[in-house]
Design a protein around this motif. Structure first.
Motif: not given
Lengths: 233, 563
Positions: B10-15, B435-438, B445-455
């Protein structure tokens, strides 16, 4: 012209959005999809269909009181029901003509914007009304009922005409903004939250205290700054 | 069923992990992302993602998906329920145009590749109802933010300047409601509404308490930071929906001065579109987005979400009861007012955004301006569902942020008022795909403090979306239609390691977890016991013992202990 006769007495409601558009092609009509209760079936499974001539007309011969949505969204042509008809007949109708020789059910001509509906017998509730949640009811066309009707006539009506030759129940022209309702007989409460349009009544009726007497008749409903007119025929 | 998965090529985008459209493989085991060495390739299901975009599952940090408000909305809008989305088959029947039924919410998120959604305003006394509805939403992980800004206990402790008791109360309340953080809606204003008033400015006095919104917000930020909750104060500002309110919004943001946190913002200001109006009346209203963007970009302790308005049907529902009355009068629309005892209130008003209506077109433009003008590391993509419109239109917003050409085309369809009242026509910015993925994944996920989400780093939850897009080939500014289409129907959505959507179709139903925050460890409940007993005795319609939600009543809870 298609002649459509029920094959059996229906145990549950049939939802058949048939319009004169199916009159030109017998095969198309036979295969038209309708709901019988929760089952999707073909029109020919429930009705005997025969074709006579080429005019854009449906003749519904028999008891259609359990058949809903007849003539829904129709734009032209003619439907004659030689008996009673079920709810929502002529809903959202834009043009053409529906003649019901027996009685009609609830939601006759709901939200219709054109065309004509004539009922030789009685009709029930919510004639020419807005469906729950919608902002406008009947917007154009004409509904004539030779007999009586029950409650909620022309709720949120925004145009067109409803004529009832007999009596009617309560809540006539509630939240009406335009159009004309004529009731030759008696009826109950009239014109609540009415903003515009006209209601003419031949017999006795009850009026809210929020209407002002004027030369034109009673004007209101002043609760909503309305300029509707209620007067005797 | 948990598979071992090998997502190949896959072509991964993971900011978050600095991966910018690189061809790589992702490995999944027991619902987590793992190293290649941890999986047994002979037993592993392989997904060929060649030339496809692979990203983390979307995180919606602000939507109204459960609880008494959306349910009242459903009740008062029967017309919303005429749209049949799906008849019952392997999955449940779903209906709803914008106000979806609970299962429809989960299914529609999943189809878009979203795997987490937070209910953004839970009336505390309605917590049980909210959790029961959250438990009826399949596919996604969820949580609810109880509202604090008008709760009498909060007002009392702010008036007494007793931060210790305020902290204790917050910990008690979040535990009792099984909530996630501190939501604040029009602080003081809803209490004033009980007397037919509002607090439109930060220094308006709250009746009977002798305090101001300024003091409430500052105290709540202080208490939240001292408790070190994973999410900051989540604020719906005063003066929402009124021309000229952008100044109030900036003034409010300044209250976060002096607070900082290493991990996250100290104040999240929500659905800012509704709080970014310039002018003095609806005649001379304009966009205040540029001024707000300038302020937000200049500080590093504030984040916002857009609250973008989408043309079409919507339903305004907010704890900001006085604003809802204003809106009801303005639109001449139906209105429901809700009271939640001594905790606040809410209102619900149906509305529709029309492109030819000057004000609606301006709102549409302001939402996008915020997304474009603010640093992508500080603004989250939301529509404040269903206030600004359906969340199912996120792909439209994504495409709009990425393409000036698409915006020009859309601008032709809207009221010309936008040309003079908004900045949108002159904005050249085009956000990148990254940026849109971010903005839709690791930032919320960072704003909510969920370390295991969004990446997609090792150890993250295996919530993954694969889209039919090749980031190395797509030219988003011209191929905006492809972007808009691809993000509507994920090729695959994987939730906790289970494939739930394939080719935009649901394939399996899963039940996510409900996060809740336990911050009771570092406070002494005795400090507020007498006050609780007194207020429950005097003012509440129910006993303290019957108040709240037990963990065992929730289908699949996850307790996050703060300490």
């Amino acid at each position: 012209m298609l002649i459509i006769k029920p094959k059996v007495d229906f145990v549950v409601s049939v939802e058949a959005e048939i319009t004169p558009d199916i009159a030109d092609d017998l095969e198309k009509a036979k295969n038209f999809e309708v709901y019988y209760g929760k089952d999707k079936v073909k029109l020919e499974d429930l009705f005997e269909i025969t074709k006579e001539g080429d005019d854009k007309k449906l003749v519904l011969d028999g008891d259609f009181s359990k058949v809903k949505w007849i003539g829904c969204r129709m734009e032209d042509g003619e439907i004659v029901v030689k008996g009673n008809v079920g709810a929502n007949c002529g809903a959202y109708m834009k043009g053409g003509k529906i003649i019901i020789e027996g009685n009609a059910d609830d939601w006759l001509g709901a939200e219709m914007s054109g065309g004509e509906i004539i009922v030789k017998g009685n009709a029930k509730n919510c004639i020419g009304c807005a469906y729950y949640g919608d902002m406008q009811g009947m917007k154009g066309g004409k509904i004539t009922i030779e007999g009586n009707a029950i409650n909620y006539i022309g709720e949120k009506m925004a145009g067109g005409e409803i004529e009832i030759k007999g009596n009617a129940g309560d809540f006539i022209g509630t939240e009406m903004t335009n159009g004309l309702i004529v009731i030759h007989g008696d009826c109950g409460f009239v014109g609540g939250d009415m903003k515009g349009g006209e209601i003419r009544i031949g017999g006795k009726f009850e009026l809210m205290p929020t209407f002002k007497k004027s030369e034109e008749g009673f004007v209101g409903d002043i609760n909503v700054g309305g300029k509707g007119v209620v007067k005797t025929l | 069923m948990h598979h071992m998965l090998h997502i190949k090529n896959g072509i991964v985008i993971d900011p978050k992990n600095g991966i910018k459209a690189e061809k790589m493989d992702i490995f999944v085991k027991e619902g987590k992302i793992v190293e290649e060495s941890e999986i047994d390739k002979s037993q592993c299901k392989v997904i060929d993602a060649s030339n496809k975009l692979v990203v983390a599952g979307g995180v919606d940090m602000h939507a109204h998906i459960a609880g008494s408000k959306i349910n009242t909305g459903r009740t008062m809008r029967p017309e919303e329920m005429r749209m049949v989305r799906q008849i019952a088959n392997k999955f449940r029947a779903t209906v709803g145009r914008v106000l979806l039924t609970s299962p429809a919410i989960g299914y529609e998120y999943a189809k878009m590749g979203y795997t987490t959604s937070f209910e953004a305003a839970q009336p505390p006394i309605g917590a049980l109802h909210t959790h029961e509805e959250l438990d009826a939403i399949p596919m996604v992980d969820k949580a609810a933010l109880p509202v604090f800004g008008n709760w009498h206990f909060v007002l009392k402790y702010v008036a007494e300047k007793d931060i210790e008791k305020l902290k204790t109360f917050i910990a008690w309340a979040i535990e009792r409601t099984k909530g996630f953080g501190v939501k604040v809606v029009n602080p003081g204003g809803v209490e004033a509404w009980m007397y037919g008033k509002n607090c439109r400015n930060l220094d308006d006095e709250v009746p009977n308490f002798g305090i101001t919104p300024r003091e409430i917000i500052t105290s709540l930020i202080k208490a939240t930071e001292e408790l070190n909750l994973c999410h900051s104060v989540h604020l719906h500002c005063n003066n929402l929906g009124n021309p000229g309110n952008f100044e109030t919004t900036i003034e409010t943001m300044k209250l976060a001065n002096g607070f900082s946190n290493d991990k996250r913002q100290v104040l999240h200001v929500t659905h800012v579109q509704f709080n970014a109006y310039a002018g003095s009346s609806w005649r001379d209203v304009g966009s205040g987005a540029a001024e707000i963007a300038k302020y937000v970009n200049s500080v590093d302790n504030i984040t916002i979400d857009m609250g973008a308005a989408i043309f079409g049907h919507a339903t305004a529902m907010t704890g900001d009861a006085p604003f809802q009355f204003t809106l009801h009068k303005l639109l001449n629309a139906r209105w429901s007012n809700k009271d939640s005892e001594i905790e606040g209130g809410a209102g619900i008003v149906p509305l529709m955004y029309l492109p030819k209506n000057p004000v609606h077109a301006l709102q549409w433009a302001i939402g996008l301006e915020l997304g474009l003008l603010i640093d992508s590391d500080k603004v989250v993509l939301t529509t404040d569902f269903p206030n600004g419109g359906p969340f199912t239109e996120y792909p439209y917003v994504m495409a709009m942020l990425m393409s000036k050409k698409m915006r020009e085309k859309e601008l032709e369809k809207v009221s010309p008022f936008v040309q003079k009242a908004a900045n949108l026509p002159s904005i050249e910015t085009e956000k990148s795909l990254e940026e849109v993925i971010h903005m839709t994944r690791d930032l919320p996920a960072r704003i909510l403090g969920l370390e295991n989400k969004g990446h997609l780093g090792v150890g993250a939850d295996a919530d993954i979306a694969i889209y039919n897009l090749n980031p190395n080939e797509i030219d988003a500014s011209n191929d905006y239609e492809l972007i808009n289409k691809a993000f509507r129907n994920a090729l695959y959505t994987i939730k906790g390691g289970t494939i739930i959507v394939k080719d935009g179709q649901l394939v399996e139903e899963v039940w996510g977890t409900t996060y809740w925050v336990d911050a009771t460890k570092n406070v002494d409940m005795k400090a507020i016991e007498d006050d609780l007993n007194e207020y429950f005795d005097l003012y509440y319609s129910i006993e303290k013992e019957n108040y709240g939600v037990e963990e065992a009543w929730i289908k699949n809870p996850t307790r996050l202990v703060m300490g």
